[in-house]
Design an enzyme around this catalytic site. Structure first.
Site, short mmCIF file in Angstrom:
data_model
loop_
_atom_site.label_atom_id
_atom_site.label_comp_id
_atom_site.label_asym_id
_atom_site.label_seq_id
_atom_site.Cartn_x
_atom_site.Cartn_y
_atom_site.Cartn_z
N CYS A 2 32.49 68.36 34.82
CA CYS A 2 31.67 67.62 35.76
C CYS A 2 32.15 66.17 35.82
CB CYS A 2 30.19 67.62 35.41
SG CYS A 2 29.44 69.24 35.43
N ARG A 27 37.91 67.76 36.63
CA ARG A 27 36.86 67.94 35.63
C ARG A 27 35.90 69.07 35.99
NH1 ARG A 27 36.28 63.18 32.33
NH2 ARG A 27 34.23 63.91 31.74
N TRP A 74 31.10 71.59 37.27
CA TRP A 74 31.60 72.74 36.54
C TRP A 74 30.35 73.43 35.99
CZ3 TRP A 74 31.47 74.75 31.55
CH2 TRP A 74 32.41 75.74 31.27
N ASN A 100 26.44 64.71 33.80
CA ASN A 100 27.54 65.38 33.10
C ASN A 100 27.06 65.61 31.67
OD1 ASN A 100 29.99 66.20 32.02
ND2 ASN A 100 30.84 64.14 31.92
N GLY A 101 27.21 66.84 31.16
CA GLY A 101 26.75 67.14 29.80
C GLY A 101 25.77 68.30 29.82
N GLU A 480 50.90 79.53 22.46
CA GLU A 480 50.85 78.59 23.59
C GLU A 480 51.36 79.26 24.88
OE1 GLU A 480 49.35 75.99 24.11
OE2 GLU A 480 50.35 74.98 25.75
N LYS A 484 49.15 79.67 28.29
CA LYS A 484 49.62 79.15 29.59
C LYS A 484 49.62 80.28 30.61
CE LYS A 484 49.41 75.58 29.36
NZ LYS A 484 49.14 74.92 28.13
N GLU A 487 45.96 81.48 31.53
CA GLU A 487 45.05 80.54 32.20
C GLU A 487 45.47 80.22 33.62
OE1 GLU A 487 44.57 76.55 30.56
OE2 GLU A 487 46.60 76.63 29.78
N HIS A 503 50.55 96.76 12.53
CA HIS A 503 49.23 96.98 11.93
C HIS A 503 48.16 97.25 13.00
CE1 HIS A 503 50.73 96.03 8.00
NE2 HIS A 503 51.28 94.91 8.48
N LYS A 602 39.40 70.40 33.10
CA LYS A 602 40.01 69.59 32.05
C LYS A 602 38.92 68.77 31.39
CE LYS A 602 44.45 67.40 31.58
NZ LYS A 602 45.21 68.59 31.16
C1 F6R Z 1 45.24 74.57 27.85
C2 F6R Z 1 44.42 73.38 27.79
C3 F6R Z 1 43.23 73.38 26.90
C4 F6R Z 1 43.12 72.04 26.14
C5 F6R Z 1 41.81 72.02 25.34
C6 F6R Z 1 41.66 70.74 24.53
O1 F6R Z 1 46.31 74.43 28.74
O2 F6R Z 1 44.68 72.40 28.46
O3 F6R Z 1 43.26 74.45 26.02
O4 F6R Z 1 44.22 71.91 25.31
O5 F6R Z 1 40.72 72.14 26.21
O6 F6R Z 1 41.61 69.61 25.36
P1 F6R Z 1 41.84 68.17 24.75
O7 F6R Z 1 43.24 68.09 24.27
O8 F6R Z 1 41.54 67.22 25.87
O9 F6R Z 1 40.86 68.03 23.62
#
Ligand code: F6R
Length: 607
Positions: A2, A27, A74, A100-101, A480, A484, A487, A503, A602
């Site tokens: 948000c 966000r 969000w 936000n929150g 990782e 990627k 997502e 296993h 994000k």
């Molecule tokens: C994956 C991704 C997320 C962030 C996670 C932590 O591509 O971007 O998994 O790594 O949400 O975010 P930060 O680093 O901002 O704490």
């Protein structure tokens, strides 16, 4: 999670709100809305979907005002709908709020307000705040706000308009970020410093629990108890240029390409900060040398960085090191005390799970060192010591450059700690430093081969699942790579330590199933090569990511990605880059919204 924007000043608020919302869209992008204070009422305009939909709606309206708030959502409470989109209005329309929150006690408050006759038109926790503000209003804004805040549990950043104070933008902050910027003809507020960058060079960050009342000419700050407090605006140097897409089709691609420079700048910054770091870390370094355990903590990709760091710290410093997912750290009883070093890793520094874990570690007396990308973030303010990655603003939801820069910082810290603890001699230290110095150029060499990786997109986009395997530091890259891939391309992808295959997971392998095998770590190459054979003998396809020196060993394989030879400890970084690119091109092939993947946002500011 948000985004909030607000404007009060001498100009029309609408363009400010729209530009800010576009910058905040990463966000959350389920719905967006604005509220404008007009002479006798609020004008509220909302749209589901992207900010561009709101912009279209606004272009049909002549609404203008010099005071307004905006929000990009969000969803946490309630589906994506117009009624759940912010701003929310109080019962008699005296207050309108964006939030936000999360209000943790919203259910009890909602029941109470319902009993008192307040009707609810949304499923959100935010509507509770709007009604409470109206119920608590006693003619004096500050004391009314203080009364409302006392009743709210959880985290909240609020921007509020009140009909009884028609020239005032009201702000309240607890845990979720809120920053005020001074513009030419007014003030702006936003959840994120970058949303302020086009308008203001001087900013103030509200402290937890604080209230701000802003008119075009004046700002007043109050403590949670309602006593006046004071702040002065400070110059902030933005990196707004790198927050633009430029000639790239996507922010993610641009950010992948920015990695060589970001890595170089980050390593240079580590060298610049070396003496300060030695001081700050002196308790794990000689002469004190008392750290009994190192915890490395983060979420998502930042947790993967933590895991990579764990391998390097443990190997080089011989101090027991553990990588922990932040939300798990909060709920389990890890033995943490004043002899522990807790390294928190976060791009945003605002991730709620990470902040909760950080507070817990701090309460237990651990020394807190944070690896962050955003300065003055909440994590920065809570930490004993901070070392910044120099990735610059990262806009694509899926992290790329911030992640590899986190790896760089952790590698540097581990090498420095080992050297200071006399566990590395001068020659070994120089060897590792040379290896770190070579990483930006190796990253550059890999990125230049993007065409080669784009060719994997056809095969990958046709898969219903992709398995990633690897051992030790290769396993970090597997994790990782899988994150990627899933997502941004929505292809179910999972990562397994190669040794675990037999296993249970091997039952997923069948003719034409696809596994990406990470095998650049020399010390475990032979073992992963065995796992590859086990997959191939069951008809499974394999793409390998290996270093130059093993090209011959894998000659029987059709699809190979070669990365430059690198010390085993650092291969999680070199392997991450082709995996970012193949995820990107696979998502592109599938027509996915790469920079704003489904359901994600994000900066995850809710637990
Ligand atoms: C994956 C991704 C997320 C962030 C996670 C932590 O591509 O971007 O998994 O790594 O949400 O975010 P930060 O680093 O901002 O704490």
């Amino acid at each position: 999670m948000c985004g909030i924007i607000g404007y009060v000043g001498k100009e029309n608020a609408v363009p400010y709100l729209l530009t800010g919302l576009q910058k905040l869209e990463y966000r959350g992008y389920d719905s967006a809305g604005i509220a404008l204070q007009t002479s006798e009422d609020f004008k509220i305009i909302k749209a589901t979907g992207r900010v561009s939909r709101l912009k279209e709606k606004l272009s049909e309206s002549t609404a203008k005002s010099m005071l307004g708030i905006g929000h990009t959502r969000w969803a946490t409470h309630g589906e994506v709908s117009l009624s759940n989109a912010h701003p929310h209005l109080s019962y008699k329309g005296i207050f309108t709020v964006v939030h936000n929150g999360i209000i943790e006690n919203y259910s009890a408050l909602r029941d109470k307000l319902k009993d008192e006759g307040y009707p609810f038109v949304s499923d959100t926790d935010t509507e509770v705040i709007a009604h409470l503000l109206e119920r608590d209003y006693n003619g004096d804004l500050v004391s009314s706000l203080v009364n409302t805040i006392k009743k709210l549990e959880g985290s909240f950043a609020l921007a509020i308009l009140c009909k009884k104070a028609p020239d005032t933008l009201i702000l309240i902050k607890k845990e979720s970020p809120l920053i005020i910027g001074k513009g030419k003809d007014g003030f702006l507020v936003a959840s994120d410093i970058n949303a302020l960058s086009p308008f203001s060079e001087e900013t103030v960050k509200l402290n937890d629990g604080e209230i701000a009342l802003i008119t075009p000419n004046r700002i007043s700050f109050y403590s949670p108890e309602g006593n006046e407090t004071f702040h002065s605006f400070r110059k902030f140097s933005y990196l707004s240029k790198s927050a633009e897409k430029g000639l790239f089709s996507h922010f993610m691609l641009k950010e992948i390409f920015e990695q060589p420079k970001a890595l170089k700048d980050t390593l240079q910054h580590c060298f610049n900060e070396k003496e300060k770091l030695k001081n700050e870390l002196s308790f794990i370094l000689r002469p004190h040398n008392k750290a009994v355990r190192i915890y490395l903590i983060g979420c998502g990709s930042a947790y993967h960085a933590a895991l990579s760091g764990k391998y390097v710290f443990e190997k080089l410093t011989a101090i027991p090191s553990e990588a922990v997912i932040a939300s798990e750290f909060c709920t389990a009883d890890f033995p943490v005390n004043e002899n522990c070093l807790c390294i928190f890793i976060s791009q945003s520094g605002e991730t709620a799970d990470t902040l909760s874990a950080l507070k817990k570690a701090k309460e237990k007396g651990a020394y807190i060192l944070s690896v962050l990308n955003v300065s003055e973030s909440s994590a920065a303010l809570l930490s004993n010591s901070v070392i910044y990655t120099k990735a610059g603003p990262e806009i694509a939801v899926a992290t790329t450059k911030a992640y590899t820069c986190q790896l760089m910082v952790l590698y540097f810290l581990a090498v420095l700690s080992a050297y200071e603890n006399k566990l590395l001699n001068d020659g070994d230290y120089q060897y590792y430093i040379n290896e770190l110095n070579s990483l930006p150029e190796k990253a550059s060499g890999i990125i230049e081969r993007q065409e080669e990786f784009s060719k994997f997109a056809k095969v990958l986009s046709a898969q219903t699942a992709v398995h990633f395997i690897g051992r030790n530091t290769d396993y970090v890259a597997a994790l990782e790579g899988a994150l990627k891939m899933k997502e941004i391309s929505y292809i179910p992808s999972d990562a397994y330590p190669s040794g675990e295959l037999k296993h249970g997971t091997i039952s997923l392998i069948e003719k034409n199933s696809l596994t990406i095998a990470l095998c650049s770590n020399d010390s475990v190459f032979k073992k992963t090569a065995n796992s590859i054979e086990e997959i191939r003998s069951r008809g499974g396809d394999v793409i390998t990511v290996s270093s130059e020196k093993h090209t011959e060993d894998l000659s029987a394989l059709q699809r190979k990605i070669i990365v430059p030879d690198t010390d085993d400890l650092f291969v999680s970084l070199t392997e991450a880059i082709p995996l970012q690119l193949i995820a990107f091109y696979t998502a592109k092939e599938k027509g996915c919204d790469i920079d704003k993947p489904r359901n994600l946002a994000k900066s995850v500011t809710v637990e």
